[in-house]
Design a protein around this motif. Sequence first.
Motif, PDB file in Angstrom:
ATOM      1  N   UNK A 150     -36.105  -2.519 -51.188  1.00 37.63           N
ATOM      2  CA  UNK A 150     -37.507  -2.492 -50.779  1.00 37.63           C
ATOM      3  C   UNK A 150     -38.194  -3.709 -51.363  1.00 37.63           C
ATOM      4  N   UNK A 151     -38.803  -4.499 -50.497  1.00 34.78           N
ATOM      5  CA  UNK A 151     -39.508  -5.702 -50.953  1.00 34.78           C
ATOM      6  C   UNK A 151     -41.006  -5.417 -50.930  1.00 34.78           C
ATOM      7  N   UNK A 152     -41.600  -5.418 -52.117  1.00 34.99           N
ATOM      8  CA  UNK A 152     -43.045  -5.276 -52.270  1.00 34.99           C
ATOM      9  C   UNK A 152     -43.632  -6.638 -52.620  1.00 34.99           C
ATOM     10  N   UNK A 153     -44.938  -6.683 -52.809  1.00 40.76           N
ATOM     11  CA  UNK A 153     -45.579  -7.974 -53.067  1.00 40.76           C
ATOM     12  C   UNK A 153     -45.153  -8.550 -54.424  1.00 40.76           C
ATOM     13  N   UNK A 211     -32.942  -1.558 -45.674  1.00 45.19           N
ATOM     14  CA  UNK A 211     -34.014  -2.449 -46.134  1.00 45.19           C
ATOM     15  C   UNK A 211     -35.336  -1.918 -45.595  1.00 45.19           C
ATOM     16  N   UNK A 212     -36.353  -1.889 -46.453  1.00 44.38           N
ATOM     17  CA  UNK A 212     -37.690  -1.467 -46.043  1.00 44.38           C
ATOM     18  C   UNK A 212     -38.729  -2.395 -46.654  1.00 44.38           C
ATOM     19  N   UNK A 213     -39.810  -2.575 -45.930  1.00 40.26           N
ATOM     20  CA  UNK A 213     -40.945  -3.362 -46.420  1.00 40.26           C
ATOM     21  C   UNK A 213     -42.168  -2.957 -45.620  1.00 40.26           C
ATOM     22  N   UNK A 214     -43.328  -3.359 -46.110  1.00 39.24           N
ATOM     23  CA  UNK A 214     -44.549  -3.145 -45.357  1.00 39.24           C
ATOM     24  C   UNK A 214     -44.724  -4.219 -44.299  1.00 39.24           C
ATOM     25  N   UNK A 215     -45.863  -4.177 -43.628  1.00 33.69           N
ATOM     26  CA  UNK A 215     -46.124  -5.148 -42.587  1.00 33.69           C
ATOM     27  C   UNK A 215     -45.441  -4.775 -41.282  1.00 33.69           C
ATOM     28  N   UNK A 237     -39.664  -0.442 -41.311  1.00 35.41           N
ATOM     29  CA  UNK A 237     -40.874  -0.445 -42.116  1.00 35.41           C
ATOM     30  C   UNK A 237     -40.859   0.691 -43.123  1.00 35.41           C
ATOM     31  N   UNK A 238     -41.543   0.492 -44.257  1.00 37.93           N
ATOM     32  CA  UNK A 238     -41.414   1.500 -45.318  1.00 37.93           C
ATOM     33  C   UNK A 238     -42.108   2.823 -44.986  1.00 37.93           C
ATOM     34  N   UNK A 239     -43.170   2.817 -44.212  1.00 38.48           N
ATOM     35  CA  UNK A 239     -43.793   4.094 -43.852  1.00 38.48           C
ATOM     36  C   UNK A 239     -42.857   4.919 -42.982  1.00 38.48           C
TER      37      UNK A 239
END
Length: 399
Positions: free
Chosen positions: A99-102, A158-162, A200-202
Amino acid sequence: MPPSVALPAPSRPSPPVTSRRRTSASVVLRSVLEHGPVARSTIARLTGLSPASVTDYCSRFTELGLIHESETPRRSQGVGRPHVPVDLDASRFVVGGVHVAVPYTTVALLDLRGRVVAVRELRHDAAEGAEAVLARAADGLAALLARSPRLRCLGVGFAAGGWVDRDSGTVVEHPLLGWHEVPVRELLGARTGLPVHVDGHARALVNAERLFGRARGSRSVLHLFVGNMVDAAFATNDEVHHGPRSQAGAIAHLPVPGGTEPCDCGRTGCLQVELGERALCRRARLAGVVEGVNPMHVVAAAAAGDPVAARLLVERAGAVGRAARLLLDVLNPETVVVTEVGILHREDCLAALRAGVGDDRAASVVPSSFPDSVLAVAGGSVALDVLYRDPLAASPEAI
């Protein structure tokens, strides 16, 4: 990173996997996940499949190493031989999660029950490009796997926002990271040698809640993720809605009545700039509560008795509840899951969230089932969702 790991091949030829067979395999393995240890006859009753079909699927899953027979047989209520229940074998296989966060990347290993086996946080610099961040994530996964040589990795989620496009395996746009059209599946796959699944993470957390959390059995689920990024996901009849090129759930620019924060889009009062963690930490700094940009420091200050920190968290939770109410009015889900730091750690924030939603729907709103591992679970659940949807494809030899 070791090369791609396939499950052991079955000892007998496997028929072609049709859509119907794929669905049947999925419901059998999901039944073992949800009810195991469970007798094959019970699985047949729960799924509506014939006992012979259930026995065949269980035999294949046993050969693949996904399930095993329970050590203690259970005697049936009538005459005859005792039932030998089957259960997931969570001791052999894991999936990798990224998970890639800011501010940092979370890399983890999860077992077949969605439990975090190992986890590591990797800080990244704002100036680093996507390739460097993903290379470090791959190396981090390799280090975790090296510490557990008995475990075999089935793939990476893999998950991330956006804006994340599941089908192409691409982060189309993540404005806070500065990522645009990043081919995550290609880059991580080349670096790890493993199958890589991207979402996406959601949406990833909706699947985690359906498989392992409080939303198991719910006919429809809304998940609202409020971190640095703010987005949502909706699932009905066990299917998460993605929309064209996976743009569903983009709520960052919904207007907040009375909002005053300027947004990069040129408007004022967009949901993400009003409720995101950057806004929370900025308000906490201005109030002299904390320094820096870590929202957990605000939670810690509130836990230590700082009334201003507690007020900021409660006010934010109430605003999240009002935003959730808007989505409830449109989608009318059976269950609403919210991931937000205050709500995960404080009862007064959960109460404020439910008050913002309204008394008529408050009981349907719950915090994330994974308060201490939400980002690790988000990444790993992308791969686990693929496994449980099509377990016979977990190994090329099984098709």
